[in-house]
Design a protein around this motif. Sequence first.
Motif, PDB file in Angstrom:
ATOM      1  N   LEU A 138       0.810  -1.218   0.000  1.00 48.91           N
ATOM      2  CA  LEU A 138       0.000   0.000   0.000  1.00 48.91           C
ATOM      3  C   LEU A 138       0.845   1.270   0.000  1.00 48.91           C
ATOM      4  O   LEU A 138       0.591   2.193  -0.761  1.00 48.91           O
ATOM      5  CB  LEU A 138      -0.940  -0.031   1.211  1.00 48.91           C
ATOM      6  CG  LEU A 138      -2.201   0.824   1.119  1.00 48.91           C
ATOM      7  CD1 LEU A 138      -2.982   0.511  -0.155  1.00 48.91           C
ATOM      8  CD2 LEU A 138      -3.095   0.584   2.340  1.00 48.91           C
ATOM      9  N   GLY A 139       1.847   1.351   0.832  1.00 51.83           N
ATOM     10  CA  GLY A 139       2.640   2.576   0.953  1.00 51.83           C
ATOM     11  C   GLY A 139       3.604   2.808  -0.200  1.00 51.83           C
ATOM     12  O   GLY A 139       4.104   3.918  -0.376  1.00 51.83           O
ATOM     13  N   ASN A 140       3.876   1.785  -0.995  1.00 52.63           N
ATOM     14  CA  ASN A 140       4.860   1.919  -2.069  1.00 52.63           C
ATOM     15  C   ASN A 140       4.246   2.042  -3.455  1.00 52.63           C
ATOM     16  O   ASN A 140       4.894   2.539  -4.373  1.00 52.63           O
ATOM     17  CB  ASN A 140       5.815   0.722  -2.051  1.00 52.63           C
ATOM     18  CG  ASN A 140       6.802   0.804  -0.895  1.00 52.63           C
ATOM     19  OD1 ASN A 140       7.666   1.672  -0.880  1.00 52.63           O
ATOM     20  ND2 ASN A 140       6.637  -0.064   0.086  1.00 52.63           N
ATOM     21  N   LEU A 141       3.017   1.563  -3.609  1.00 50.83           N
ATOM     22  CA  LEU A 141       2.358   1.636  -4.918  1.00 50.83           C
ATOM     23  C   LEU A 141       1.426   2.847  -4.936  1.00 50.83           C
ATOM     24  O   LEU A 141       0.575   2.998  -4.062  1.00 50.83           O
ATOM     25  CB  LEU A 141       1.557   0.361  -5.177  1.00 50.83           C
ATOM     26  CG  LEU A 141       2.411  -0.884  -5.391  1.00 50.83           C
ATOM     27  CD1 LEU A 141       1.575  -2.142  -5.287  1.00 50.83           C
ATOM     28  CD2 LEU A 141       3.123  -0.823  -6.741  1.00 50.83           C
ATOM     29  N   PRO A 142       1.587   3.705  -5.942  1.00 47.87           N
ATOM     30  CA  PRO A 142       0.732   4.894  -5.978  1.00 47.87           C
ATOM     31  C   PRO A 142      -0.731   4.515  -6.192  1.00 47.87           C
ATOM     32  O   PRO A 142      -1.033   3.640  -7.001  1.00 47.87           O
ATOM     33  CB  PRO A 142       1.278   5.690  -7.163  1.00 47.87           C
ATOM     34  CG  PRO A 142       2.147   4.768  -7.929  1.00 47.87           C
ATOM     35  CD  PRO A 142       2.568   3.670  -7.026  1.00 47.87           C
ATOM     36  N   PRO A 143      -1.653   5.160  -5.473  1.00 45.28           N
ATOM     37  CA  PRO A 143      -3.069   4.852  -5.646  1.00 45.28           C
ATOM     38  C   PRO A 143      -3.663   5.586  -6.855  1.00 45.28           C
ATOM     39  O   PRO A 143      -3.111   6.596  -7.294  1.00 45.28           O
ATOM     40  CB  PRO A 143      -3.695   5.370  -4.349  1.00 45.28           C
ATOM     41  CG  PRO A 143      -2.792   6.463  -3.894  1.00 45.28           C
ATOM     42  CD  PRO A 143      -1.413   6.133  -4.395  1.00 45.28           C
ATOM     43  N   PRO A 144      -4.771   5.103  -7.387  1.00 46.68           N
ATOM     44  CA  PRO A 144      -5.368   5.700  -8.592  1.00 46.68           C
ATOM     45  C   PRO A 144      -5.882   7.125  -8.376  1.00 46.68           C
ATOM     46  O   PRO A 144      -6.111   7.834  -9.339  1.00 46.68           O
ATOM     47  CB  PRO A 144      -6.526   4.759  -8.929  1.00 46.68           C
ATOM     48  CG  PRO A 144      -6.794   3.988  -7.684  1.00 46.68           C
ATOM     49  CD  PRO A 144      -5.502   3.904  -6.959  1.00 46.68           C
ATOM     50  N   PHE A 145      -6.038   7.522  -7.128  1.00 52.75           N
ATOM     51  CA  PHE A 145      -6.511   8.888  -6.846  1.00 52.75           C
ATOM     52  C   PHE A 145      -5.358   9.828  -6.512  1.00 52.75           C
ATOM     53  O   PHE A 145      -5.578  10.960  -6.089  1.00 52.75           O
ATOM     54  CB  PHE A 145      -7.540   8.873  -5.710  1.00 52.75           C
ATOM     55  CG  PHE A 145      -7.091   8.101  -4.497  1.00 52.75           C
ATOM     56  CD1 PHE A 145      -6.252   8.676  -3.552  1.00 52.75           C
ATOM     57  CD2 PHE A 145      -7.482   6.767  -4.324  1.00 52.75           C
ATOM     58  CE1 PHE A 145      -5.827   7.958  -2.446  1.00 52.75           C
ATOM     59  CE2 PHE A 145      -7.052   6.035  -3.210  1.00 52.75           C
ATOM     60  CZ  PHE A 145      -6.217   6.634  -2.276  1.00 52.75           C
ATOM     61  N   ALA A 146      -4.115   9.369  -6.717  1.00 52.75           N
ATOM     62  CA  ALA A 146      -2.950  10.196  -6.385  1.00 52.75           C
ATOM     63  C   ALA A 146      -2.917  11.470  -7.233  1.00 52.75           C
ATOM     64  O   ALA A 146      -3.240  11.444  -8.423  1.00 52.75           O
ATOM     65  CB  ALA A 146      -1.668   9.403  -6.607  1.00 52.75           C
ATOM     66  N   ASN A 147      -2.491  12.564  -6.612  1.00 54.56           N
ATOM     67  CA  ASN A 147      -2.284  13.790  -7.389  1.00 54.56           C
ATOM     68  C   ASN A 147      -0.821  13.864  -7.849  1.00 54.56           C
ATOM     69  O   ASN A 147      -0.017  12.989  -7.523  1.00 54.56           O
ATOM     70  CB  ASN A 147      -2.709  15.026  -6.584  1.00 54.56           C
ATOM     71  CG  ASN A 147      -1.841  15.237  -5.349  1.00 54.56           C
ATOM     72  OD1 ASN A 147      -0.717  14.727  -5.260  1.00 54.56           O
ATOM     73  ND2 ASN A 147      -2.357  15.975  -4.391  1.00 54.56           N
ATOM     74  N   LEU A 148      -0.524  14.919  -8.598  1.00 50.81           N
ATOM     75  CA  LEU A 148       0.797  15.019  -9.227  1.00 50.81           C
ATOM     76  C   LEU A 148       1.935  15.012  -8.203  1.00 50.81           C
ATOM     77  O   LEU A 148       2.959  14.346  -8.413  1.00 50.81           O
ATOM     78  CB  LEU A 148       0.849  16.293 -10.084  1.00 50.81           C
ATOM     79  CG  LEU A 148       2.121  16.494 -10.910  1.00 50.81           C
ATOM     80  CD1 LEU A 148       2.365  15.333 -11.855  1.00 50.81           C
ATOM     81  CD2 LEU A 148       2.028  17.801 -11.692  1.00 50.81           C
ATOM     82  N   ASP A 149       1.764  15.739  -7.102  1.00 56.22           N
ATOM     83  CA  ASP A 149       2.830  15.783  -6.092  1.00 56.22           C
ATOM     84  C   ASP A 149       3.098  14.405  -5.512  1.00 56.22           C
ATOM     85  O   ASP A 149       4.248  13.995  -5.349  1.00 56.22           O
ATOM     86  CB  ASP A 149       2.457  16.745  -4.947  1.00 56.22           C
ATOM     87  CG  ASP A 149       2.638  18.199  -5.365  1.00 56.22           C
ATOM     88  OD1 ASP A 149       3.333  18.434  -6.375  1.00 56.22           O
ATOM     89  OD2 ASP A 149       2.071  19.081  -4.683  1.00 56.22           O
ATOM     90  N   THR A 150       2.030  13.701  -5.191  1.00 50.79           N
ATOM     91  CA  THR A 150       2.185  12.357  -4.632  1.00 50.79           C
ATOM     92  C   THR A 150       2.896  11.442  -5.626  1.00 50.79           C
ATOM     93  O   THR A 150       3.833  10.722  -5.265  1.00 50.79           O
ATOM     94  CB  THR A 150       0.798  11.769  -4.278  1.00 50.79           C
ATOM     95  OG1 THR A 150       0.148  12.672  -3.391  1.00 50.79           O
ATOM     96  CG2 THR A 150       0.916  10.404  -3.636  1.00 50.79           C
ATOM     97  N   LEU A 151       2.468  11.472  -6.881  1.00 49.34           N
ATOM     98  CA  LEU A 151       3.093  10.608  -7.888  1.00 49.34           C
ATOM     99  C   LEU A 151       4.576  10.936  -8.023  1.00 49.34           C
ATOM    100  O   LEU A 151       5.426  10.042  -8.043  1.00 49.34           O
ATOM    101  CB  LEU A 151       2.414  10.787  -9.251  1.00 49.34           C
ATOM    102  CG  LEU A 151       0.985  10.288  -9.386  1.00 49.34           C
ATOM    103  CD1 LEU A 151       0.461  10.564 -10.789  1.00 49.34           C
ATOM    104  CD2 LEU A 151       0.894   8.794  -9.069  1.00 49.34           C
TER     105      LEU A 151
END
Length: 327
Positions: free
Chosen positions: A160-173
């Motif tokens: 969970l903490g290492n794979l970006p989620p589908p709702f991630a924004n640009l900063d998170t990605l």
Amino acid sequence: MAFIGGVKMVLTIVLFLCLGVIRLEAQLKVGFYDSICPSAEKIVKEEVSKAVRVNVGLAAGLLRMHFHDCFVRGCDASVLIDSTGNNTAEKDSPPNSSLRGFDVVDNAKSRLEKACQGIVSCADILAFAARDSIVLTGAVSYQVPAGRRDGRASMASEALGNLPPPFANLDTLTQMFAKKGLTQDEMVTLSGAHTIGVSHCSTFSSRLYGFNSSVSQDPSLDSSFATNLTKQCPQGKSNASLAVPMDPISPNLFDTSYYRNLLVNRGLLTSDQTLMSSDTTAALVKQKADNSSMFLINFGAAMVNMGQIQVLTGSNGEVRRNCRVIN
Ligand code: HEM
Ligand SMILES: *[C@@H]1O[C@H](CO)[C@@H](O)[C@H](O)[C@H]1NC(C)=O
Ligand SMILES: *[C@@H]1O[C@H](CO)[C@@H](O)[C@H](O)[C@H]1NC(C)=O
Ligand SMILES: *[C@@H]1O[C@H](CO)[C@@H](O)[C@H](O)[C@H]1NC(C)=O
Ligand SMILES: *[C@@H]1O[C@H](CO)[C@@H](O)[C@H](O)[C@H]1NC(C)=O
Ligand SMILES: *[C@@H]1O[C@H](CO)[C@@H](O)[C@H](O)[C@H]1NC(C)=O
Ligand SMILES: *[C@@H]1O[C@H](CO)[C@@H](O)[C@H](O)[C@H]1NC(C)=O
């Protein structure tokens, strides 16, 4: 003075030599199996071709599998490990949603064990299979450095903490890719993987229904595309296996239409459309949309970099006999 300068120089040279040795040890090599298992890459390619001929979706599955492997504890085939009585493995964590292609890896592995027992790692099979998959769907081929060893752990809690989620924004990605040593440009390039494959309705349905208390649909989603999606993913009909193509223009072709979709607000996931939310990344999207050969060459290079994340080499880890089970 001259003496101290000389000592400094010698120390500097010694330091460089040490670093050189360390780097060499941790390095993967193109043609790693040429002398120790010459048919390795050929066998993987044959098994991938056979599978993709029957079900083209497996190309997307195998590409995604390599990504999920590399982002969680490095490219060490931890994604392939089955859960046991006392351990829940990565593949049984929520973000696995629908990984596919495990059987293709198993088939390649069992042929490889017959051809050259104990030599070819499962992590390298994943790296070769990802390359072969996208070449079969239209990408430009690239050489895959190999010599990865397989890890001896796989934990659901690490996914969970290492794979970006589908709702991630640009900063998170950007941050999540930077943590793995990948640049923002590489992040935009690798997101182009979503030019093939599918996503399940449940992954993005929050963009279609009850987005927030003031608007029901995500305003960053083109409304005619949204209308189509609501037909394919009816509200309330919670059929867990309903899925739609990530790129409806050419669902099984490794091309630039993913980026062309983003330019007209037809990115399927929030994490796709968010690439248009800054001038820098929007310019990268436009560049890739306009220049297919550049995108395809950059994609191969970015895959090679992704494929080096925290790899085990030398005598670290092991070569698993069965990709699902630690030796
Ligand atoms: C940038 C961050 C990324 C996010 C947030 C993300 C998220 C997702 C999600 C949520 C799905 C659909 C899961 C489902 O509903 O079944 C998906 C599918 C997929 N992803 Fe990504 N992904 C990202 C990057 C990547 C990368 C770097 C690759 C490979 C290089 C990749 C390859 C794929 C492929 C090929 C599929 C389709 C899988 C199939 O059809 O079986 N993704 N991704
Ligand atoms: C977990 O179970 C396996 C058998 O399924 C066993 O070999 C292993 O020693 C166990 N590990 C721990 C930490 O209990
Ligand atoms: C994904 O994880 C769920 C539990 O969260 C599990 O039921 C399912 O079998 C897993 N899928 C795969 C392909 O391993
Ligand atoms: C709903 O989303 C839109 C678009 O992102 C945003 O402008 C608006 O402020 C949000 N409303 C609420 C109540 O969060
Ligand atoms: C919506 O679906 C129709 C029928 O499949 C298709 O012709 C059209 O191009 C789609 N429009 C969008 C914006 O995806
Ligand atoms: C759910 O959707 C899948 C794929 O479209 C279909 O094969 C299956 O029959 C559906 N199941 C139900 C219960 O509607
Ligand atoms: C596309 O990119 C390649 C490689 O960077 C470059 O050589 C070529 O001139 C570009 N083509 C166009 C039409 O811009």
